[in-house]
Design an enzyme around this catalytic site. Sequence first.
Site, PDB file in Angstrom:
ATOM      1  N   SER A 134      78.595 -21.167   4.907  1.00 24.59           N
ATOM      2  CA  SER A 134      79.429 -21.123   3.452  1.00 24.59           C
ATOM      3  C   SER A 134      78.746 -22.048   2.733  1.00 24.59           C
ATOM      4  O   SER A 134      78.315 -23.339   3.066  1.00 24.59           O
ATOM      5  CB  SER A 134      80.700 -21.372   3.535  1.00 24.59           C
ATOM      6  OG  SER A 134      81.148 -21.636   2.077  1.00 24.59           O
ATOM      7  N   TYR A 147      88.146 -25.791   6.512  1.00 25.67           N
ATOM      8  CA  TYR A 147      87.243 -24.504   6.545  1.00 25.67           C
ATOM      9  C   TYR A 147      85.919 -24.870   6.145  1.00 25.67           C
ATOM     10  O   TYR A 147      84.993 -24.342   7.120  1.00 25.67           O
ATOM     11  CB  TYR A 147      87.851 -23.505   5.133  1.00 25.67           C
ATOM     12  CG  TYR A 147      86.929 -22.452   4.954  1.00 25.67           C
ATOM     13  CD1 TYR A 147      86.961 -21.265   5.843  1.00 25.67           C
ATOM     14  CD2 TYR A 147      85.993 -22.219   3.951  1.00 25.67           C
ATOM     15  CE1 TYR A 147      86.078 -20.366   5.667  1.00 25.67           C
ATOM     16  CE2 TYR A 147      84.974 -21.394   3.578  1.00 25.67           C
ATOM     17  CZ  TYR A 147      85.208 -20.156   4.454  1.00 25.67           C
ATOM     18  OH  TYR A 147      84.289 -19.145   4.285  1.00 25.67           O
ATOM     19  N   ALA A 148      85.903 -25.648   5.215  1.00 22.37           N
ATOM     20  CA  ALA A 148      84.335 -26.404   5.169  1.00 22.37           C
ATOM     21  C   ALA A 148      83.754 -26.868   6.551  1.00 22.37           C
ATOM     22  O   ALA A 148      82.674 -26.587   6.689  1.00 22.37           O
ATOM     23  CB  ALA A 148      84.200 -27.547   3.884  1.00 22.37           C
ATOM     24  N   SER A 150      84.548 -26.146   9.473  1.00 21.33           N
ATOM     25  CA  SER A 150      84.353 -25.104  10.357  1.00 21.33           C
ATOM     26  C   SER A 150      83.033 -24.320  10.032  1.00 21.33           C
ATOM     27  O   SER A 150      82.181 -24.036  10.954  1.00 21.33           O
ATOM     28  CB  SER A 150      85.430 -23.997  10.516  1.00 21.33           C
ATOM     29  OG  SER A 150      85.470 -23.092   9.365  1.00 21.33           O
ATOM     30  N   LYS A 151      82.529 -24.336   8.726  1.00 20.07           N
ATOM     31  CA  LYS A 151      81.512 -23.681   8.546  1.00 20.07           C
ATOM     32  C   LYS A 151      80.146 -24.453   8.488  1.00 20.07           C
ATOM     33  O   LYS A 151      79.116 -24.068   8.846  1.00 20.07           O
ATOM     34  CB  LYS A 151      81.635 -23.104   7.023  1.00 20.07           C
ATOM     35  CG  LYS A 151      82.726 -21.899   6.876  1.00 20.07           C
ATOM     36  CD  LYS A 151      82.140 -20.759   7.538  1.00 20.07           C
ATOM     37  CE  LYS A 151      83.275 -19.490   7.723  1.00 20.07           C
ATOM     38  NZ  LYS A 151      82.518 -18.462   8.519  1.00 20.07           N
TER      39      LYS A 151
HETATM   40  N1  LIG Z   1      83.981 -14.131   0.620  1.00 16.09           N
HETATM   41  C1  LIG Z   1      83.340 -15.415   0.336  1.00 16.09           C
HETATM   42  O1  LIG Z   1      83.480 -16.125  -0.842  1.00 16.09           O
HETATM   43  C2  LIG Z   1      82.716 -16.288   1.419  1.00 16.09           C
HETATM   44  C3  LIG Z   1      82.098 -17.365   1.277  1.00 16.09           C
HETATM   45  C4  LIG Z   1      81.495 -18.041   2.301  1.00 16.09           C
HETATM   46  C5  LIG Z   1      81.588 -17.535   3.539  1.00 16.09           C
HETATM   47  N2  LIG Z   1      82.178 -16.193   3.859  1.00 16.09           N
HETATM   48  C6  LIG Z   1      82.577 -15.942   4.982  1.00 16.09           C
HETATM   49  O2  LIG Z   1      81.949 -14.817   5.292  1.00 16.09           O
HETATM   50  C7  LIG Z   1      82.545 -14.039   6.365  1.00 16.09           C
HETATM   51  C8  LIG Z   1      83.175 -12.604   5.858  1.00 16.09           C
HETATM   52  O3  LIG Z   1      84.226 -12.836   5.080  1.00 16.09           O
HETATM   53  P1  LIG Z   1      84.550 -11.929   4.080  1.00 16.09           P
HETATM   54  O4  LIG Z   1      84.263 -12.837   2.795  1.00 16.09           O
HETATM   55  O5  LIG Z   1      83.795 -10.817   4.066  1.00 16.09           O
HETATM   56  O6  LIG Z   1      86.132 -11.966   4.096  1.00 16.09           O
HETATM   57  P2  LIG Z   1      87.009 -10.468   4.903  1.00 16.09           P
HETATM   58  O7  LIG Z   1      88.442 -11.203   4.843  1.00 16.09           O
HETATM   59  O8  LIG Z   1      86.830  -9.497   3.840  1.00 16.09           O
HETATM   60  O9  LIG Z   1      86.410 -10.313   6.013  1.00 16.09           O
HETATM   61  C9  LIG Z   1      86.325 -11.162   7.169  1.00 16.09           C
HETATM   62  C10 LIG Z   1      86.931 -10.212   8.379  1.00 16.09           C
HETATM   63  O10 LIG Z   1      86.892 -10.821   9.681  1.00 16.09           O
HETATM   64  C11 LIG Z   1      88.195 -10.181  10.255  1.00 16.09           C
HETATM   65  N3  LIG Z   1      88.755 -11.087  11.234  1.00 16.09           N
HETATM   66  C12 LIG Z   1      89.623 -11.982  10.797  1.00 16.09           C
HETATM   67  N4  LIG Z   1      90.049 -12.988  11.926  1.00 16.09           N
HETATM   68  C13 LIG Z   1      89.388 -12.095  13.057  1.00 16.09           C
HETATM   69  C14 LIG Z   1      89.371 -12.398  14.437  1.00 16.09           C
HETATM   70  N5  LIG Z   1      90.160 -13.170  15.005  1.00 16.09           N
HETATM   71  N6  LIG Z   1      88.720 -11.245  15.310  1.00 16.09           N
HETATM   72  C15 LIG Z   1      87.852 -10.681  14.637  1.00 16.09           C
HETATM   73  N7  LIG Z   1      87.786 -10.403  13.193  1.00 16.09           N
HETATM   74  C16 LIG Z   1      88.578 -11.180  12.653  1.00 16.09           C
HETATM   75  C17 LIG Z   1      89.203  -9.917   9.156  1.00 16.09           C
HETATM   76  O11 LIG Z   1      90.096  -8.698   9.650  1.00 16.09           O
HETATM   77  C18 LIG Z   1      88.149  -9.462   8.063  1.00 16.09           C
HETATM   78  O12 LIG Z   1      87.943  -8.004   8.194  1.00 16.09           O
HETATM   79  C19 LIG Z   1      83.818 -14.966   6.716  1.00 16.09           C
HETATM   80  O13 LIG Z   1      83.044 -15.805   7.908  1.00 16.09           O
HETATM   81  C20 LIG Z   1      83.882 -16.015   5.836  1.00 16.09           C
HETATM   82  O14 LIG Z   1      84.073 -17.221   6.151  1.00 16.09           O
HETATM   83  C21 LIG Z   1      82.871 -15.642   2.709  1.00 16.09           C
END
Ligand SMILES: NC(=O)c1ccc[n+]([C@@H]2O[C@H](COP(=O)([O-])OP(=O)(O)OC[C@H]3O[C@@H](n4cnc5c(N)ncnc54)[C@H](O)[C@@H]3O)[C@@H](O)[C@H]2O)c1
Length: 244
Positions: A134, A147-148, A150-151
């Site tokens: 992230s 969260y930061a 962890s990323k």
């Molecule tokens: N959306 C953003 O702004 C953003 C920015 C930076 C990083 N990210 C990262 O991108 C990745 C995807 O996030 P997203 O934005 O698509 O959100 P999202 O919530 O749409 O997708 C995350 C998915 O992970 C699944 N999940 C959660 N816990 C789980 C577990 N224990 N086992 C299996 N699946 C699990 C959820 O059910 C969900 O479908 C994440 O790692 C998130 O931290 C997102």
Amino acid sequence: MRSELVAVVTGAKSGLGRATTELLLERGARVAGWDVSSEGLRWLSERENTLTAAVDVADPTQVAAAAAEVRSAWGRVDFLVNSAGVLLVGALADVEAAEVRRLFDINVTGTTLVTQALLPDLIAARGAVVNLSSTVALKPSLSNAHYAASKAAVAQLTRCWALELAPHGVRVNAVAPGPTNTPLFAAAGMDVAVKETFLAERASTNPLGRTGEPVEVARWITRFIDDEWVTGHVIPVDGGMSIS
Ligand SMILES: NC(=O)c1ccc[n+]([C@@H]2O[C@H](COP(=O)([O-])OP(=O)(O)OC[C@H]3O[C@@H](n4cnc5c(N)ncnc54)[C@H](O)[C@@H]3O)[C@@H](O)[C@H]2O)c1
């Protein structure tokens, strides 16, 4: 990498995992989509050349069973996308130990367990892994320190695994998305109004003046299939947030 690709995408129910899965299916890949919710994977189970599994990525038994299912069905894995993840928002004074542990269990241990379970297949295929870091791992921001962190751990695992796996021909990279409009924020407990205020504030301070769309991140994730001369990098896909 061979054109008939077999991919595993965690977090395939929604957001970046789903957008990536859609692009992989468009290019003719077979895709195994894993998520905690089998209900949320129905959209994928209705498509051809797919497998779906309800998997908590923090549970090594469930991860091993899902990996065995892919191996038995398709006999190979070329591409792994570790998109399963959760957001935790909260100031230092307020966060609770249990929620910090669960955050790291999913974002850090989960990414580890899935990559470990598929390692023999990725080595056999000389495949590639893409992790989800992230922008907040690269640039500190208020109210999501754990969260930061962890990323940031995911970013450093990416670099270390890239070194460790390079002799096997396996490439490991990460994307570091900026704020992208997905269900991540609702899953972290933000109601619609709070989420919209949060994203509007992030958009107003972003150099490109907006938040991202899932497909814009998914395009960069899938680039790592063909860009075979890149490993160990964490690529910001964030409209310039990390340099502002
Ligand atoms: N959306 C953003 O702004 C953003 C920015 C930076 C990083 N990210 C990262 O991108 C990745 C995807 O996030 P997203 O934005 O698509 O959100 P999202 O919530 O749409 O997708 C995350 C998915 O992970 C699944 N999940 C959660 N816990 C789980 C577990 N224990 N086992 C299996 N699946 C699990 C959820 O059910 C969900 O479908 C994440 O790692 C998130 O931290 C997102």
